[in-house]
Motif scaffolding. Structure first.
Motif, short mmCIF file in Angstrom:
data_model
loop_
_atom_site.label_atom_id
_atom_site.label_comp_id
_atom_site.label_asym_id
_atom_site.label_seq_id
_atom_site.Cartn_x
_atom_site.Cartn_y
_atom_site.Cartn_z
N TRP A 166 7.30 -23.81 13.80
CA TRP A 166 6.97 -24.13 15.18
C TRP A 166 8.24 -24.48 15.96
N GLU A 167 9.02 -25.41 15.43
CA GLU A 167 10.24 -25.80 16.12
C GLU A 167 11.18 -24.61 16.28
N MET A 168 11.26 -23.78 15.28
CA MET A 168 12.16 -22.64 15.33
C MET A 168 11.74 -21.64 16.40
N THR A 169 10.44 -21.35 16.49
CA THR A 169 9.99 -20.38 17.48
C THR A 169 10.08 -20.94 18.90
N ARG A 191 22.79 -18.99 26.51
CA ARG A 191 22.69 -17.56 26.27
C ARG A 191 24.01 -17.00 25.73
N LYS A 192 25.13 -17.49 26.29
CA LYS A 192 26.44 -17.00 25.89
C LYS A 192 26.71 -17.27 24.42
N LEU A 193 26.31 -18.45 23.96
CA LEU A 193 26.56 -18.84 22.57
C LEU A 193 25.43 -18.47 21.63
N GLN A 194 24.34 -17.91 22.18
CA GLN A 194 23.13 -17.62 21.40
C GLN A 194 22.70 -18.86 20.61
N ALA A 195 22.66 -19.97 21.36
CA ALA A 195 22.32 -21.27 20.77
C ALA A 195 21.09 -21.85 21.46
N SER A 196 20.29 -22.58 20.68
CA SER A 196 19.11 -23.21 21.27
C SER A 196 18.55 -24.25 20.31
N LYS A 206 4.61 -24.10 5.22
CA LYS A 206 5.13 -23.43 6.41
C LYS A 206 4.21 -23.76 7.57
N LEU A 207 4.74 -24.46 8.55
CA LEU A 207 3.93 -24.79 9.72
C LEU A 207 3.72 -23.54 10.58
N GLU A 208 2.74 -23.61 11.45
CA GLU A 208 2.44 -22.47 12.31
C GLU A 208 3.57 -22.20 13.29
N ASN A 209 3.73 -20.92 13.64
CA ASN A 209 4.63 -20.56 14.72
C ASN A 209 3.83 -20.26 15.99
N THR A 210 4.53 -20.16 17.10
CA THR A 210 3.88 -19.83 18.35
C THR A 210 3.42 -18.37 18.34
N ARG A 211 2.61 -18.02 19.32
CA ARG A 211 2.14 -16.63 19.42
C ARG A 211 2.17 -16.18 20.87
N GLU A 212 1.76 -14.96 21.13
CA GLU A 212 1.86 -14.36 22.44
C GLU A 212 1.15 -15.20 23.50
N LEU A 213 1.81 -15.36 24.65
CA LEU A 213 1.17 -16.06 25.76
C LEU A 213 -0.02 -15.27 26.29
N SER A 214 -0.03 -13.99 26.00
CA SER A 214 -1.13 -13.13 26.44
C SER A 214 -2.35 -13.23 25.53
N SER A 215 -2.21 -13.91 24.38
CA SER A 215 -3.37 -14.12 23.50
C SER A 215 -4.44 -14.88 24.27
N GLU A 216 -5.69 -14.55 24.01
CA GLU A 216 -6.76 -15.22 24.74
C GLU A 216 -6.70 -16.72 24.48
N PRO A 217 -6.31 -17.49 25.50
CA PRO A 217 -6.02 -18.91 25.25
C PRO A 217 -7.23 -19.73 24.80
N THR A 228 10.42 -17.72 21.35
CA THR A 228 9.80 -16.54 20.74
C THR A 228 8.29 -16.74 20.68
N PHE A 229 7.59 -16.15 21.62
CA PHE A 229 6.14 -16.27 21.65
C PHE A 229 5.53 -14.96 21.15
N VAL A 230 5.49 -14.85 19.83
CA VAL A 230 4.94 -13.65 19.19
C VAL A 230 4.43 -14.05 17.82
N THR A 231 3.24 -13.59 17.48
CA THR A 231 2.61 -13.98 16.21
C THR A 231 3.47 -13.58 15.02
N HIS A 232 4.03 -12.37 15.07
CA HIS A 232 4.85 -11.86 13.98
C HIS A 232 6.27 -11.63 14.49
N PRO A 233 7.14 -12.65 14.36
CA PRO A 233 8.52 -12.51 14.84
C PRO A 233 9.26 -11.37 14.13
#
Length: 513
Positions: free
Chosen positions: A471-474, A98-103, A430-441, A479-484
């Motif tokens: 995908w890897e980036m999100t 978190r301190k380095l904003q790295a992941s 462009k591969l898919e990104n993640t989306r909201e965990l609240s999306s109907e699974p 970041t679990f959001v359809t539209h980052p």
């Protein structure tokens, strides 16, 4: 139902594919290892529990240096604390500071015996925290797969037919009741098709718009549904170790930047976030956060973005940071295409939505949409200054995987045709990104997206295309959001431009706002 039975059940799997070409069956068989095992469980107590499971370090070292590998073993247990004896769970993992904003992400290997190995590459000096999330238990994944392949009825589409002032509406879909009269809309060459129930009086060709909504009901049992509630999705597995101290040793045993055109191996990290910017391990991305470098890269090019709204975000980002665009076609919510030109830079960018299915309450004009494979066929032999980016997937998650694979194979053949007549044209996936965990699974779980990304790697992996691994980036950014947000989109675009132009300059540049 085993994989062979699933493939045999598909009504449209092997149609219109010339002999010797990749088939739906080929792709499905390649995914066999990633499909959940068939297991019988009697109660929720028998299912995987993140609270009872643990993550521990393997091959403990006295000192960790940048470039070293960090292996984490995850041992899964059920709610009674008993070790699981089979795999199939869906795990996402990352290291971060978190301190380095790295992941960065970790590569997960299912050992198929109730344990998993997560391998990380340590990419920055300082304190590193490991997070392992159990997105879905193996039992939940099994339920998701069974539900996904069961039917096409998770989404209801409504077709609006118009003739003058008269409007009629009927249900549309990919698998309607065959006993009722239907209007079929079929691409004979590629085998793509959908249908609508015939309207009472209006002709089939009068169809004008399409909208959709989620269909009530579920194919899951009460127990299965309980595994997919919010508090059971994306739960952190406790570590048996603390943070890892990484040092910048005298020798860094890896080559930080590889050839920009190298294809992505999903078991190897393609990059990491540092100070909240994406730093690719394939190309230097730093300079492509500046307006000057972006404009220099785009100069003289004609860029086609094709696909869903996550690709549309790229063109919106590029438009917002540049003030010299002239609009050819304005975009408002629900419009299916955008085109802008920059007279000073002598380049143009445009986005167009992929054809049905769309999942949206907005009425989408069918006359403005077409299959991407057909749009690719309209691109002539324009050479290396023509660039295509394709991003599809989110709207297919609610349908059997076969439908998505068939669309990918249509795209594959169209890409091969385009590259045959215009070898210099650059194409990116462009591969898919993640989306909201609240999306109907049951409809939209990220496990569906993960499986679709694996299918895209299979279908496009042997072609001369570049991948942008959203995908890897999100996952790395958690970041679990359809539209980052635009800051994140800046990193996606920088990765794309670095692969397109690969002439980096200032790696300390900050993103434009």
């Amino acid at each position: 139902m085993n994989l062979r039975q699933i493939v045999d059940w598909f009504p449209l799997s092997l149609t219109n594919i010339p002999h010797g070409e990749m088939t739906v069956e080929d792709v499905m068989l390649s995914l066999q290892w990633d499909l959940p095992p068939t297991s019988v469980w009697k109660s929720v107590q028998n299912t995987s529990s993140p609270a009872q499971s643990t993550a521990s370090l393997e091959h403990l070292q006295a000192q960790y240096c940048m470039g070293d590998t960090l292996d984490v073993r995850v041992d899964m247990r059920d709610h009674s604390g008993r070790p699981k004896t089979h795999g199939g769970g869906f795990i996402l993992a990352r290291i971060h500071s978190r301190k380095l904003q790295a992941s960065a992400t970790g590569a997960v290997t299912d050992l198929r015996n109730g344990s998993y190995r997560v391998r990380f590459t340590l990419l920055w000096p300082g304190e590193v925290q490991v997070s392992v999330l159990l997105m879905h238990s193996s039992e939940a994944v099994q339920a998701l797969w069974r539900s996904r392949q069961l039917n096409y009825n998770k989404i209801t589409h409504k077709g609006n037919f118009v003739n003058g002032s008269k409007t009629e509406t009927t249900e549309c879909g990919f698998q309607l009741n065959a006993s009722k009269s239907q209007c079929e809309y079929k691409d004979e060459r590629d085998g793509e098709s959908y249908a609508c129930y015939t309207p009472p009086t209006l002709p089939c060709h009068s169809i004008d718009t399409m909208s959709s909504f989620n269909t009530p009901g579920s194919a899951l049992t009460k127990e299965e549904a309980s595994l997919l509630t919010g508090n059971n999705i994306g739960v952190k597995i406790k570590n048996k170790f603390g943070n890892v101290d990484v040092r910048k040793c005298s020798v860094i045993p890896y080559n930080k930047w590889r050839d920009c055109v190298e294809r992505i191996n999903p078991s190897i990290s393609s990059g990491y976030f540092w100070r909240n910017q994406w730093s690719s391990l394939c190309c230097k991305t730093g300079s492509f956060f500046t307006l000057e470098s972006i404009k220099s890269c785009l100069k003289g090019k004609k860029i086609f973005f094709m696909g869903d709204s996550t690709v549309r975000q790229w063109i919106e980002y590029l438009i917002n940071i540049q003030k010299e665009f002239h609009s050819v076609l304005n975009s408002v919510k629900g419009i299916s295409s955008i085109k802008f030109v920059n007279p000073k830079g002598e380049y143009s960018i445009q986005w167009k939505v992929h054809n049905y299915p769309w999942i949206t309450a907005h009425k989408s004009k069918l006359s403005e949409s077409s299959y991407i494979s057909r749009d690719l066929d309209t691109i002539g032999a324009e050479g290396e200054d023509t660039v295509v980016v394709i991003g599809v997937g989110q709207h297919f998650r609610a349908y059997p995987l076969e439908l998505f694979v068939r669309r990918l194979l249509s795209l594959r053949r169209a890409i091969q045709r385009l590259q045959a007549r215009s070898p210099g044209t650059r194409i990116f996936i462009k591969l898919e990104n993640t989306r909201e965990l609240s999306s109907e699974p049951e409809r939209f779980s990220d496990w569906h997206g993960h499986l679709q990304n694996l299918a895209q790697r299979k279908v496009f992996g042997d072609l001369e295309v570049g991948f942008v691994d959203a995908w890897e980036m999100t996952v790395a950014a958690n970041t679990f959001v359809t539209h980052p947000n635009p800051t994140f989109i800046a990193s996606e675009v920088a990765e794309f431009l670095s692969r397109l132009c690969h002439t980096p300059q200032d790696t300390s540049a900050r993103p434009v706002s």
